[in-house]
Enzyme design. Sequence first.
Site: not given
Ligand code: DGY
Length: 327
Positions: A240, A269, A287
């Site tokens: 993240r 984002e 992402h």
């Molecule tokens: C998740 O599944 O957490 C990925 O980052 C896709 O958003």
Amino acid sequence: MTKPKVLVARRAPAEVLAQLAAHFELDRHDGESPLGADELRARLQGKAGAFVTGTERIGAELLAACPDLKAVCTMTVGHNHIDLAACTARGVLVTNTPDVLTETTADFGFALLMATARRMAEGERLLRDGGWKSWSWDFLAGAEVHGSTLAILGMGRIGQALARRGRFGFGMRVIYHNRSRLPADTEAALGARYVGKDELLREADHLVLVLPYSAEAHHCIAAAELARMKPTATLINIARGGIVDEDALAAALRERRIAAAGLDVFEGEPRVNPALLALPNVVLTPHIASATLPTRHAMARLAADNLVAALTGATPPTPLNPEVLPL
Ligand code: DGY
């Protein structure tokens, strides 16, 4: 009998919508952009369930305004966009989609590592811009991948899948740091060695971040951590955005205190820090680590299975707060 009402907050595969429609009265948001906070709250009125993705923030205030909500099922494995404690306090079930995206996400993490270390995006940009004039010994020379040290911060399912790729695919030395150490037989099977965070940073040729986001993990890679890394090192973030202090990273990349970074996730984002956009030695992707069609179908199916189970009295396959069951 009337069907429970469910909000499907983002577009989803047709077969998943059909599965949901067999059980629920659907309110679908099919737009390309996520619903704004006010619209999300309005559309959740009278809904027993929500099928969401990482773009819908489910916080305490929203929950208080949506008293009929019983289940929030996200088609993501990460769930930092949902206030789990607030959901639990209100008896709202939360589910996510672990396992089905592990290998796909690790594939992408490794691809981003390779592209970053071997300067592929930089080379492609240069070629398209007509900048390829000749061959020379150090032209776009990058970092070695095979035989180098792969350092993994966060050794859950995806971290372990990356370790296997590094160790057995590329003969890398694998070190890791995690809140809890893996059992000895798992470490042995992965060929991975547990180290402290300081050693991880100092020894990394390629540092990959795969830890879940939490308040404690916020900016856990900042100026002090970057200063411990080798000037030849690459940093990869597929976790993240908030885990990395992007201004500190941009400064380290600009001053070549680390060699390069590959980022699939960003703090604001879909906005990307302009300081990062200006740098040649960073590979930026939007992402997409779990973005293959089979995996996205599997994630959507699992989120739908969870929602159907939760609202029909069955046991959802992957609950995050099973203590709220039965609903
Ligand atoms: C998740 O599944 O957490 C990925 O980052 C896709 O958003």
